[in-house]
Design a protein around this motif. Structure first.
Motif, PDB file in Angstrom:
ATOM      1  N   ASN A  11       0.826  -1.206   0.000  1.00 62.56           N
ATOM      2  CA  ASN A  11       0.000   0.000   0.000  1.00 62.56           C
ATOM      3  C   ASN A  11       0.862   1.259   0.000  1.00 62.56           C
ATOM      4  O   ASN A  11       0.466   2.297  -0.518  1.00 62.56           O
ATOM      5  CB  ASN A  11      -0.922   0.032   1.220  1.00 62.56           C
ATOM      6  N   VAL A  12       2.056   1.145   0.614  1.00 68.47           N
ATOM      7  CA  VAL A  12       2.951   2.292   0.726  1.00 68.47           C
ATOM      8  C   VAL A  12       4.372   1.830   0.422  1.00 68.47           C
ATOM      9  O   VAL A  12       4.813   0.794   0.933  1.00 68.47           O
ATOM     10  CB  VAL A  12       2.907   2.918   2.138  1.00 68.47           C
ATOM     11  N   GLU A 140       3.017   8.671 -11.535  1.00 67.67           N
ATOM     12  CA  GLU A 140       1.800   8.752 -10.726  1.00 67.67           C
ATOM     13  C   GLU A 140       0.576   8.866 -11.622  1.00 67.67           C
ATOM     14  O   GLU A 140       0.599   9.543 -12.654  1.00 67.67           O
ATOM     15  CB  GLU A 140       1.882   9.973  -9.800  1.00 67.67           C
ATOM     16  N   ASP A 142      -4.106   8.694 -11.219  1.00 73.07           N
ATOM     17  CA  ASP A 142      -5.203   8.833 -10.259  1.00 73.07           C
ATOM     18  C   ASP A 142      -5.394   7.582  -9.416  1.00 73.07           C
ATOM     19  O   ASP A 142      -5.822   7.653  -8.262  1.00 73.07           O
ATOM     20  CB  ASP A 142      -6.510   9.157 -10.992  1.00 73.07           C
ATOM     21  N   GLY A 144      -2.965   5.202  -8.673  1.00 71.49           N
ATOM     22  CA  GLY A 144      -1.819   4.695  -7.926  1.00 71.49           C
ATOM     23  C   GLY A 144      -0.509   5.213  -8.496  1.00 71.49           C
ATOM     24  O   GLY A 144      -0.483   6.148  -9.302  1.00 71.49           O
ATOM     25  N   GLY A 161       0.181   2.428  -3.582  1.00 72.50           N
ATOM     26  CA  GLY A 161      -0.800   3.497  -3.402  1.00 72.50           C
ATOM     27  C   GLY A 161      -0.170   4.839  -3.105  1.00 72.50           C
ATOM     28  O   GLY A 161      -0.644   5.882  -3.575  1.00 72.50           O
ATOM     29  N   PHE A 162       0.909   4.816  -2.315  1.00 76.15           N
ATOM     30  CA  PHE A 162       1.561   6.058  -1.908  1.00 76.15           C
ATOM     31  C   PHE A 162       3.072   5.872  -1.903  1.00 76.15           C
ATOM     32  O   PHE A 162       3.582   4.804  -1.545  1.00 76.15           O
ATOM     33  CB  PHE A 162       1.099   6.487  -0.514  1.00 76.15           C
ATOM     34  N   GLY A 280      -0.995  14.868  -3.959  1.00 71.15           N
ATOM     35  CA  GLY A 280      -1.450  13.650  -4.617  1.00 71.15           C
ATOM     36  C   GLY A 280      -1.094  12.416  -3.825  1.00 71.15           C
ATOM     37  O   GLY A 280      -1.555  12.229  -2.708  1.00 71.15           O
ATOM     38  N   ARG A 281      -0.196  11.594  -4.380  1.00 72.73           N
ATOM     39  CA  ARG A 281       0.199  10.345  -3.727  1.00 72.73           C
ATOM     40  C   ARG A 281       1.673  10.332  -3.320  1.00 72.73           C
ATOM     41  O   ARG A 281       2.179   9.285  -2.910  1.00 72.73           O
ATOM     42  CB  ARG A 281      -0.077   9.159  -4.672  1.00 72.73           C
ATOM     43  N   ILE A 314      -2.850   8.580   6.022  1.00 74.68           N
ATOM     44  CA  ILE A 314      -2.781   7.579   4.958  1.00 74.68           C
ATOM     45  C   ILE A 314      -3.541   6.320   5.361  1.00 74.68           C
ATOM     46  O   ILE A 314      -4.298   5.748   4.559  1.00 74.68           O
ATOM     47  CB  ILE A 314      -1.311   7.258   4.631  1.00 74.68           C
ATOM     48  N   LYS A 324      -9.654  11.089   0.672  1.00 74.05           N
ATOM     49  CA  LYS A 324      -8.267  11.354   0.281  1.00 74.05           C
ATOM     50  C   LYS A 324      -7.921  12.838   0.424  1.00 74.05           C
ATOM     51  O   LYS A 324      -6.756  13.214   0.534  1.00 74.05           O
ATOM     52  CB  LYS A 324      -8.052  10.866  -1.154  1.00 74.05           C
TER      53      LYS A 324
END
Length: 531
Positions: A11-12, A140, A142, A144, A161-162, A280-281, A314, A324
């Motif tokens: 996820n990160v 990047e 929208d 991921g 994801g981030f 954003g991410r 997060i 978000k």
């Protein structure tokens, strides 16, 4: 070279396994978030760098579940003293005692802290560390981020994801984002000298404000100490790092031959902040986002505050408890505060680094004069340091309570509480790592409508009732007793309530009659658009 798609999608993804990166992985791991942490180095750098932490940092280590172990390797520092060769002590700042349940100032040996943090990662099967792994680039979208890295000779494309850049002053993530560091570099160089096996233990920080050669002298754990010597005009790095020069500089404190030199290096300090800490991410933390001179001892602490502020946001977004949009509050909150800490360090440096005898004379007169004025507590009781509070961010700013020291955007204080079974715990342990609705003197569930309680649960919120001593018989499973009356003082009375974020920042304060309206207003910005 063949590109391989990573099967386990974290996820990160965190770039940089220094103390801020590994702390962030621990905090995310505690939230159950799958994480991949990468670092280009094979292991910990076995040299001292950061040398002190304050109560904010210790509170964050407590939240990571590593506070008790950390306290065993971090001795307290009693004083911070500024000394003039002309008039003696200019200022003596008291760092004894505790604040929010922790010592106000401690010394650290950074490699030991990093070992503790890396050991903490072993608690989590869903957190992986790839050493000798190089970040290459990222794209990047929208939905991921695709991050390209090189590991064990293979180039990987990893979906995540981030992306968190914890990769230091020369951050590649920051460079790829095109975000610039803004600020200034000092013109002066300093010789940093870390020494161990000294005969005496030092328990105070000394700033020797001598215009001939300003010196900072800082205690480390055990028998280690650090000196920072300002280079004079014409002195070079090569000259200052020679053993005979080091021996000359250290002679007032002992013979170099009887000491163990851990590190000697010439540095030029910087005072810079990135133009954007996250969007954003992609987010930057620690030295990737801000660089500070060492005079306030806040370099690593600021990075730890970054981590504590960002991680829960997060996690809440990934659990679909929050929109978000709340992630925009990270840059809004942390960047101005980091700049305040840098300004404090620059101010202290201007006092310490004066090289003009005339300027030093007037500085000494001013400092002595201030010691007899109402400004004295700001010099003697660490009040110069800005609170970890925000002017704008993820909270309901306009709400206040009469006679209360708790306000939105400020830190919720920590103090001991007694649970129903008679055990004493620090309040952060009871607040937990989710949003918490805290009621003093009245149980929140008694004043909230059922529909608001359901909304609160969907936000991942918890409820805690703090009773005063007269209500001890009313303690239930989610009630605790304010035996020391600390929270009576903080709240300023009964029938007072606060929404406390997982990073222990106050999101709202209110009285019982405002309960439903306050919860709904906070839910609107938490689950919808930021105002």
């Amino acid at each position: 070279m063949e590109e391989v798609e990573e099967l386990e999608k974290p996820n990160v993804l965190i770039v940089g396994a220094g103390p801020v990166g590994v702390l962030t992985a621990n905090l995310l791991g505690s939230e159950g978030i799958p994480v991949l942490l990468i670092d280009q180095n094979p292991g910990i750098l076995e040299i001292p760098r950061a040398i002190s932490l304050d109560q904010d940092a210790l509170r964050i280590l407590q939240a990571s579940g590593l506070g008790e172990e950390a306290s065993k390797i971090m001795p307290s520092i009693s004083w911070v003293e500024m000394i003039s060769p002309y008039v003696g002590t200019l200022a003596k700042i008291n760092s004894m005692g505790s604040m929010d349940g922790h010592p106000r100032l401690v010394s650290i040996y950074q490699p030991d802290l990093e070992r503790l943090l890396r050991k903490g990662l072993e608690r989590f099967d869903h957190v992986k560390l790839w050493s000798e792994c190089t970040y290459l680039t990222h794209i990047e979208s929208d939905s991921g981020i695709i991050v390209k890295v090189k590991y064990n000779g293979t180039t990987y494309r990893i979906s995540t994801g981030f992306l968190l850049g914890c990769d230091g002053a020369h951050s590649q993530v920051r460079e790829k984002q095109g975000w610039k560091l803004k600020g200034s570099s000092y013109k002066e160089d300093w010789l940093i000298l870390d020494v161990d096996d000294l005969p005496n233990v030092l328990d105070k920080v000394e700033f020797i404000c001598d215009p001939k050669r300003p010196i900072a002298h800082v205690p480390g754990p055990g028998k280690s100490q650090r000196w920072e010597f300002l280079l004079r005009n014409g002195e070079t790095k090569e000259e200052m790092e020679k053993p005979e020069k080091v021996a000359e500089l250290i002679r007032p404190w002992g013979e170099l031959s009887s000491m163990k030199v851990q590190r000697k290096a010439v540095y030029r300090f910087q005072a810079k902040t990135v133009e954007c800490m996250g969007k954003g991410r992609v987010f930057l933390l620690g030295d990737s986002a801000h660089l500070t001179p060492p005079f306030a001892g806040q370099g690593l602490v600021s990075g730890m505050r970054d981590s504590f502020n960002l991680v829960w946001k997060i996690a809440s977004v990934l659990r679909k408890e929050a929109s978000k949009d709340i992630l925009s509050s990270y840059n809004m909150e942390r960047r101005p505060h980091a700049k305040k800490m840098i300004r404090l360090a620059v101010f202290l440096g201007s006092i310490i680094m004066t090289r003009s005898r005339i300027a030093a004379f007037f500085r000494d007169l001013l400092m002595k004069f201030l010691s007899f004025t109402p400004a004295r507590p700001y010099l003697s009781d660490l009040r110069l340091k800005p609170d970890n509070s925000f002017g704008k961010g993820l909270f309901l700013k306009k709400d206040t309570l009469r006679n209360s020291s708790i306000s939105p955007g400020s830190v919720f204080p920590q103090a001991p509480l007694r649970s129903k079974d008679g055990n004493w715990e620090l309040s952060d342990s009871l607040l937990g790592s989710h949003l918490c609705l805290v009621g003093y003197g009245v149980h929140p569930s008694r004043i909230l409508s059922q529909s608001c309680i359901e909304i609160w649960k969907r936000m991942g919120g918890m409820i805690l009732h703090i009773s005063n001593q007269q209500q001890a018989s009313e303690i239930t499973s989610n009630s605790v007793e304010d035996v020391t009356s600390s929270f009576l003082k903080f709240f300023g009375g009964a029938d007072r309530f606060a929404i406390v974020r997982p990073d222990k920042i106050v999101a709202a304060v209110f009285q019982g009659k405002e309960a439903d309206d306050t919860v709904l207003r906070f839910a609107e910005i938490y689950r919808g658009k930021m105002p």
